[in-house]
Design a protein around this motif. Structure first.
Motif, PDB file in Angstrom:
ATOM      1  N   GLU A 185     -30.574 -30.242   6.600  1.00  0.00           N
ATOM      2  CA  GLU A 185     -30.239 -29.839   7.963  1.00  0.00           C
ATOM      3  C   GLU A 185     -28.747 -29.514   8.076  1.00  0.00           C
ATOM      4  O   GLU A 185     -27.929 -30.088   7.367  1.00  0.00           O
ATOM      5  N   TYR A 186     -28.432 -28.605   8.980  1.00  0.00           N
ATOM      6  CA  TYR A 186     -27.042 -28.332   9.314  1.00  0.00           C
ATOM      7  C   TYR A 186     -26.997 -27.676  10.687  1.00  0.00           C
ATOM      8  O   TYR A 186     -28.037 -27.342  11.265  1.00  0.00           O
ATOM      9  N   MET A 187     -25.796 -27.488  11.209  1.00  0.00           N
ATOM     10  CA  MET A 187     -25.621 -26.930  12.555  1.00  0.00           C
ATOM     11  C   MET A 187     -24.930 -25.574  12.485  1.00  0.00           C
ATOM     12  O   MET A 187     -24.047 -25.357  11.650  1.00  0.00           O
ATOM     13  N   ILE A 188     -25.341 -24.671  13.371  1.00  0.00           N
ATOM     14  CA  ILE A 188     -24.649 -23.402  13.558  1.00  0.00           C
ATOM     15  C   ILE A 188     -24.108 -23.376  14.983  1.00  0.00           C
ATOM     16  O   ILE A 188     -24.843 -23.645  15.939  1.00  0.00           O
ATOM     17  N   THR A 189     -22.830 -23.066  15.105  1.00  0.00           N
ATOM     18  CA  THR A 189     -22.200 -22.941  16.411  1.00  0.00           C
ATOM     19  C   THR A 189     -22.048 -21.457  16.734  1.00  0.00           C
ATOM     20  O   THR A 189     -21.554 -20.683  15.905  1.00  0.00           O
ATOM     21  N   SER A 190     -22.495 -21.056  17.918  1.00  0.00           N
ATOM     22  CA  SER A 190     -22.398 -19.648  18.298  1.00  0.00           C
ATOM     23  C   SER A 190     -22.056 -19.526  19.773  1.00  0.00           C
ATOM     24  O   SER A 190     -22.379 -20.400  20.581  1.00  0.00           O
ATOM     25  N   ASP A 191     -21.394 -18.431  20.119  1.00  0.00           N
ATOM     26  CA  ASP A 191     -21.072 -18.165  21.524  1.00  0.00           C
ATOM     27  C   ASP A 191     -22.293 -17.639  22.274  1.00  0.00           C
ATOM     28  O   ASP A 191     -22.374 -17.770  23.496  1.00  0.00           O
ATOM     29  N   PHE A 192     -23.209 -17.053  21.528  1.00  0.00           N
ATOM     30  CA  PHE A 192     -24.392 -16.452  22.148  1.00  0.00           C
ATOM     31  C   PHE A 192     -25.593 -16.733  21.259  1.00  0.00           C
ATOM     32  O   PHE A 192     -25.478 -16.759  20.034  1.00  0.00           O
ATOM     33  N   LEU A 193     -26.750 -16.934  21.906  1.00  0.00           N
ATOM     34  CA  LEU A 193     -27.986 -17.224  21.185  1.00  0.00           C
ATOM     35  C   LEU A 193     -29.048 -16.213  21.596  1.00  0.00           C
ATOM     36  O   LEU A 193     -29.271 -15.982  22.790  1.00  0.00           O
ATOM     37  N   VAL A 194     -29.678 -15.603  20.606  1.00  0.00           N
ATOM     38  CA  VAL A 194     -30.716 -14.602  20.850  1.00  0.00           C
ATOM     39  C   VAL A 194     -32.010 -15.053  20.189  1.00  0.00           C
ATOM     40  O   VAL A 194     -32.031 -15.396  19.006  1.00  0.00           O
ATOM     41  N   SER A 195     -33.088 -15.031  20.965  1.00  0.00           N
ATOM     42  CA  SER A 195     -34.419 -15.310  20.408  1.00  0.00           C
ATOM     43  C   SER A 195     -35.140 -14.002  20.141  1.00  0.00           C
ATOM     44  O   SER A 195     -35.357 -13.204  21.046  1.00  0.00           O
ATOM     45  N   GLY A 196     -35.509 -13.821  18.875  1.00  0.00           N
ATOM     46  CA  GLY A 196     -36.320 -12.665  18.508  1.00  0.00           C
ATOM     47  C   GLY A 196     -37.620 -13.106  17.876  1.00  0.00           C
ATOM     48  O   GLY A 196     -38.163 -12.421  17.005  1.00  0.00           O
ATOM     49  N   VAL A 197     -38.149 -14.250  18.332  1.00  0.00           N
ATOM     50  CA  VAL A 197     -39.350 -14.803  17.703  1.00  0.00           C
ATOM     51  C   VAL A 197     -40.618 -14.093  18.156  1.00  0.00           C
ATOM     52  O   VAL A 197     -41.656 -14.189  17.507  1.00  0.00           O
ATOM     53  N   GLY A 198     -40.564 -13.407  19.295  1.00  0.00           N
ATOM     54  CA  GLY A 198     -41.708 -12.626  19.738  1.00  0.00           C
ATOM     55  C   GLY A 198     -42.850 -13.448  20.295  1.00  0.00           C
ATOM     56  O   GLY A 198     -42.747 -14.657  20.503  1.00  0.00           O
ATOM     57  N   GLN A 199     -43.979 -12.754  20.519  1.00  0.00           N
ATOM     58  CA  GLN A 199     -45.158 -13.382  21.104  1.00  0.00           C
ATOM     59  C   GLN A 199     -46.256 -13.624  20.065  1.00  0.00           C
ATOM     60  O   GLN A 199     -47.149 -14.434  20.286  1.00  0.00           O
ATOM     61  N   LEU A 200     -46.210 -12.904  18.951  1.00  0.00           N
ATOM     62  CA  LEU A 200     -47.260 -13.019  17.926  1.00  0.00           C
ATOM     63  C   LEU A 200     -46.670 -13.749  16.727  1.00  0.00           C
ATOM     64  O   LEU A 200     -46.433 -13.177  15.667  1.00  0.00           O
ATOM     65  N   ASN A 201     -46.463 -15.038  16.917  1.00  0.00           N
ATOM     66  CA  ASN A 201     -45.693 -15.805  15.949  1.00  0.00           C
ATOM     67  C   ASN A 201     -46.450 -17.009  15.404  1.00  0.00           C
ATOM     68  O   ASN A 201     -46.643 -17.147  14.195  1.00  0.00           O
ATOM     69  N   ILE A 202     -46.894 -17.894  16.287  1.00  0.00           N
ATOM     70  CA  ILE A 202     -47.559 -19.135  15.878  1.00  0.00           C
ATOM     71  C   ILE A 202     -49.073 -18.982  16.015  1.00  0.00           C
ATOM     72  O   ILE A 202     -49.586 -18.735  17.103  1.00  0.00           O
ATOM     73  N   PRO A 203     -49.835 -19.104  14.921  1.00  0.00           N
ATOM     74  CA  PRO A 203     -51.290 -18.959  15.000  1.00  0.00           C
ATOM     75  C   PRO A 203     -51.913 -19.966  15.967  1.00  0.00           C
ATOM     76  O   PRO A 203     -51.481 -21.122  16.049  1.00  0.00           O
ATOM     77  N   ARG A 204     -52.918 -19.499  16.694  1.00  0.00           N
ATOM     78  CA  ARG A 204     -53.657 -20.381  17.596  1.00  0.00           C
ATOM     79  C   ARG A 204     -55.010 -20.693  16.953  1.00  0.00           C
ATOM     80  O   ARG A 204     -55.767 -19.785  16.597  1.00  0.00           O
ATOM     81  N   TYR A 205     -55.293 -21.973  16.833  1.00  0.00           N
ATOM     82  CA  TYR A 205     -56.566 -22.404  16.265  1.00  0.00           C
ATOM     83  C   TYR A 205     -57.523 -22.735  17.404  1.00  0.00           C
ATOM     84  O   TYR A 205     -57.111 -23.251  18.443  1.00  0.00           O
ATOM     85  N   PRO A 206     -58.798 -22.450  17.230  1.00  0.00           N
ATOM     86  CA  PRO A 206     -59.740 -22.605  18.333  1.00  0.00           C
ATOM     87  C   PRO A 206     -59.970 -24.051  18.723  1.00  0.00           C
ATOM     88  O   PRO A 206     -59.973 -24.949  17.871  1.00  0.00           O
TER      89      PRO A 206
END
Length: 574
Positions: free
Chosen positions: A148-169
């Motif tokens: 583990e480690y840390m990243i320090t940033s002035d701005f944070l952008v999420s580009g993970v989208g909507q089709l990312n984590i599989p949904r199981y029935p």
């Protein structure tokens, strides 16, 4: 000769985990944001963290048989990076991934990307006006240097989208099956499908691409359908080398072709939002005709009845395919419409007591689309979590910024998905908007100041009320169907409420009074008024008739000029 500078040229102790911008995800959204930083003069002081092993996002993750795009290739590409060499009208997964890899190389993004890296949580620091993001190294060798480690940033952008984590029935006994189970988003190509008894749960767009392919090789295939889908013709075909050359060497033709594709897709906006319109009726008729043509006659009457939807077209994602319906005519394919009771050790039992036995169970059950950012923990101002903010459903101003989340933006966020056009058009607009925010924050940092930019809650609420009122009148809200566009409460959290052009126009201006702007550099920022830029205009601006008239006029002028010069030469000779 020995190296005169044997020590590292970078000052010892310099923090390589400090950046202007941290981008989560190296898919189309994250890459476009980074590229726009470069193109708009916002520098290269950004870090991209990617959970996978390659760029491409969903196009790197999705590798199931038949995986392809439902948007034309020349429209499913960045406006500033056209690809004249698409080989088909509709691109396959491999060709899209190749395109994205090439772009990553062109803009030298790889040196900014940390692969096999996940984000556990991100916390906003109110004292420094920065994001502190906890990173996990997933690679075994990398984790030896520190998991583990840390990243320090002035701005944070999420580009993970909507089709990312599989949904199981959510089906009783889902873990009981003793055979092979695989989710469509995690396809195992080492497993041989030949002569296998296969069951597939789900019949949406992904399943419609998988089913025709695996039916060719398996012993038997049973498709469990909860509700049928509207299906329209695809008419996919190769793009000849001649046309590829034309697109390459005559850019006007390529741009005109793309504009025509965008115009055509934009024209189908009314299908969803005007359910009494002629275009809505036309689309339903086209789908019914497609079904009747591919499953004709009395022999397939029962199949047609089972495969015919009874809800407004557009409520769920419309499937674009030419080979889905014909697959049901194969002797080794069965459509099961009786609801599933449970999954057993041997297969699937339906409510009439029938148990289907399988060697392989495919779960084509989509993604956790309404749980944006999941499973990343985001803690904003005053340690307020994004989960708490979205307790009643995800929402964001323009789908980009969220109250209590300063210096944070997302792409392909709440209410930015489309049911009629290319998502790339939306992503480009979002990347431009986000870069306008980044520019302001970078400028303050370069002056030794800091800024905190946070959208006002009342602005977000008013915006969300506006689009939800419109969405409630759309086909998306039809109570006769369930879709991944809605959350469990029926709130439409995923789709945009207008056409693409209107979104592009709204996101080409930042009204600064929509935001609270504080920090040591706030006094130097003009918080009234607005900042605007030219949106990417790709729809047709001049009709074909006008172009033709212009060509004829130009040809006439050339001919007249040639005649004049000829007459002048004759006169001079005389």
């Amino acid at each position: 000769m020995s190296d005169p500078n044997p020590s590292p040229t970078v000052e010892y102790g310099r923090n390589t985990n400090r950046a202007d911008v941290l981008i989560i995800g190296a898919g189309i959204s994250g890459m476009t944001t980074a590229i726009e930083m470069i193109r708009k003069g916002n520098g290269r002081n950004f870090i991209i963290v990617e959970k996978g092993n390659q760029v491409g996002g969903t196009w790197n993750d999705q590798r199931y048989p038949g995986c392809c795009c439902d948007v034309w290739s020349h429209l499913y590409s960045l406006s500033f990076e056209p690809n004249p060499n698409w080989t088909r009208e509709y691109p396959g997964q491999e060709e899209i991934l190749d395109y994205l890899v090439d772009i990553a190389h062109k803009y030298q993004l790889y040196k900014h990307i940390r692969f096999n890296t996940s984000v556990e949580e991100a916390r906003w620091d109110d004292t420094t006006n920065t994001w502190q993001t906890k990173i996990n190294r997933l690679g075994s060798k990398d984790s030896e240097f520190g998991k583990e480690y840390m990243i320090t940033s002035d701005f944070l952008v999420s580009g993970v989208g909507q089709l990312n984590i599989p949904r199981y029935p959510d089906i009783k006994g889902v873990d009981a099956f003793k055979g092979k189970t695989m989710h469509s988003a995690r396809w195992d190509w080492d497993y041989d499908l030949k002569d296998k008894r296969i069951g597939i749960i789900g019949n949406g767009a992904t399943a419609a691409q998988i089913i025709p392919e695996i039916a060719k090789v398996c012993k038997s295939l049973t498709i469990f359908q909860r509700s049928p889908n509207w299906v329209v013709p695809r008419d996919d075909k190769p793009i000849s080398q001649t046309w590829q050359n034309i697109f390459k060497y005559v850019p006007f033709v390529r741009r005109r072709y793309r504009a025509g594709l965008m115009d055509f897709r934009e024209s189908f906006f009314d299908v969803v939002f005007e359910t009494k319109s002629p275009v809505h009726e036309f689309m339903m008729s086209a789908s019914k005709d497609h079904l009747a043509a591919q499953l004709p006659g009395e022999k397939y009457a029962k199949l047609r009845e089972q495969l015919q939807p009874h809800y407004a077209i557009g409520c769920k994602r419309v499937i674009i395919t030419d080979d889905y319906f014909p697959t049901f005519t194969r002797p080794n394919v069965v459509l099961e419409t009786t609801p599933i009771e449970e999954i057993t050790e041997k297969g699937v039992r339906v409510q009439d007591g029938t148990e289907h036995e399988f060697d392989l169970l495919v779960l084509a059950t989509g993604f956790k689309t309404t749980q944006f950012m999941y499973p990343i923990k985001i803690l904003g101002s005053n340690r307020k979590s994004i989960e708490d903010i979205w307790a009643s459903g995800a929402s964001a101003y323009l789908g980009i910024t969220v109250p209590s989340m300063p210096n944070f933006s997302m792409l392909y966020g709440p209410n930015t998905n489309l049911g009629h056009n290319s998502i790339i058009l939306m992503i480009e607009a979002q990347a431009l908007y986000i870069n306008a925010l980044i520019k302001l924050i970078r400028s303050a940092r370069q002056r030794g100041r800091n800024l905190r930019i946070e959208v006002k809650p009342k602005v977000t609420q008013a915006y969300n009320d506006e689009i939800q009122a419109r969405l409630r009148e759309s086909a998306f809200a039809d109570p006769n169907c369930n879709s991944w566009y809605k959350n469990e409460a029926g709130l439409i959290t995923n789709n945009w409420s207008d056409n693409v052009v209107q979104y592009q126009k709204r996101t080409s201006t930042i009204h600064w009074d929509d935001f609270d702007i504080t920090g040591t550099g706030a006094d130097e920022v003009k918080t009234e008024g607005k900042t605007s830029w030219n949106r990417v205009i790709e729809e047709t601006q001049i009709s074909n008739a006008a172009i033709l008239t212009g060509l004829v006029t130009a040809a006439g002028a050339v001919a007249a000029g040639a005649l004049y010069r000829s007459s002048l030469k004759t006169l001079l000779r005389s």
